[in-house]
Scaffold this active site. Structure first.
Site, short mmCIF file in Angstrom:
data_model
loop_
_atom_site.label_atom_id
_atom_site.label_comp_id
_atom_site.label_asym_id
_atom_site.label_seq_id
_atom_site.Cartn_x
_atom_site.Cartn_y
_atom_site.Cartn_z
N ASP A 99 0.85 -1.19 0.00
CA ASP A 99 0.00 0.00 0.00
C ASP A 99 0.89 1.24 0.00
O ASP A 99 1.47 1.60 1.03
CB ASP A 99 -0.91 0.00 1.22
N LYS A 172 -7.06 3.57 -2.58
CA LYS A 172 -7.35 3.46 -1.15
C LYS A 172 -7.53 4.85 -0.56
O LYS A 172 -6.79 5.78 -0.91
CB LYS A 172 -6.21 2.70 -0.46
N LYS A 206 -10.41 0.52 -1.82
CA LYS A 206 -10.25 0.09 -0.43
C LYS A 206 -10.58 1.26 0.49
O LYS A 206 -10.01 2.35 0.35
CB LYS A 206 -8.82 -0.40 -0.16
#
Length: 246
Positions: A99, A172, A206
């Site tokens: 990430d 995300k 996400k």
């Protein structure tokens, strides 16, 4: 729907942030991982320095829990070469998913080409290793127009240079560590998640930051997110409320 299939159980505090020693921090990571294994959560998301030991723990348990880590956390200001170096080490240590905090400050300053090049090169490296990459855009630091624009940028770069691999490139929402003013939320809000979903195209989204109970998690899944990052994963899986702060 099994909410456990969406949950990335997260522990990303440094010893300095938590007031723990490094050994005590590892014990927190170990506990989180063991709970994820025992309760069938989808993934654990931890800091890079604990990836190697966590990989061994997961493998020793013969578990299918996915191991994720963060890159350039939590500011996102490392240059692309440094981000790839962090990612290279994390993959060598056993990470399945990475990430990346995107350089949202550079984007806000108008350096769209530079940010697009970062996405292109980091995608190329991570996908080339057959891993999943997630781009944290830090929605709390952006206005609606910037959330839309940055989501579209990640989508367009991925579609141009990584066609057919869109399912491995997430957008995300948040680190959960951004300091907001006036008590404003610093993580996933329905409004911001909708903006991301409406503009991510084939890229999965996400939701991360501030999801603390089953109802909030289910609402995010109902909106269309594919994963949820939260320090409250076990409580959510058990239908409870948590006081977790990211």
């Amino acid at each position: 729907m099994n909410i456990k299939d969406y949950l990335d159980s997260t522990y990303l505090k440094t010893p300095e942030q938590s007031g723990l020693t490094k050994k005590e921090t590892w014990e927190q990571v170990k506990k989180l991982t063991e709970e994820a294994i025992e309760n069938g959560l989808y993934a654990v998301m931890i800091r890079p320095e604990f990836v190697k030991k966590t990989r061994k723990l997961i493998d020793d348990k013969k578990s299918k829990v996915v191991l994720g880590t963060v890159i350039s956390f939590h500011q996102g200001t490392l240059d692309t070469e440094s981000k790839i170096a962090e990612a290279k080490q994390a993959i060598a240590d056993g990470a399945d998913e990475l990430d990346f905090v995107i350089n949202y400050k550079s984007y806000k300053s108008g350096n769209l080409n530079g940010v697009a090049e970062e996405v292109k090169l980091c995608n190329e490296f991570v996908l080339g290793k057959n891993k999943v990459i997630k781009w944290i855009i830090e929605t709390a630091a952006l206005n609606d127009e910037q959330i839309i624009g940055l989501t579209k940028l990640i989508k367009s770069v991925t579609k141009e240079y990584n066609p057919g691999q869109e399912d491995k490139v997430f957008v995300k929402s948040s680190t959960g560590f951004y300091k907001t003013s006036d008590g404003k939320p610093n993580g996933a809000t329905p409004h911001n998640i909708k903006l991301m979903l409406d503009n991510a195209g084939d890229l999965p989204v996400k939701a991360a930051g501030g999801v603390r109970n089953y109802q909030e998690a289910k609402a995010m899944v109902d909106l269309g997110v594919k994963r949820i990052g939260t320090s409250s994963a076990l409580a959510i899986a058990n239908g409870k409320e948590s006081s977790g702060d990211y």
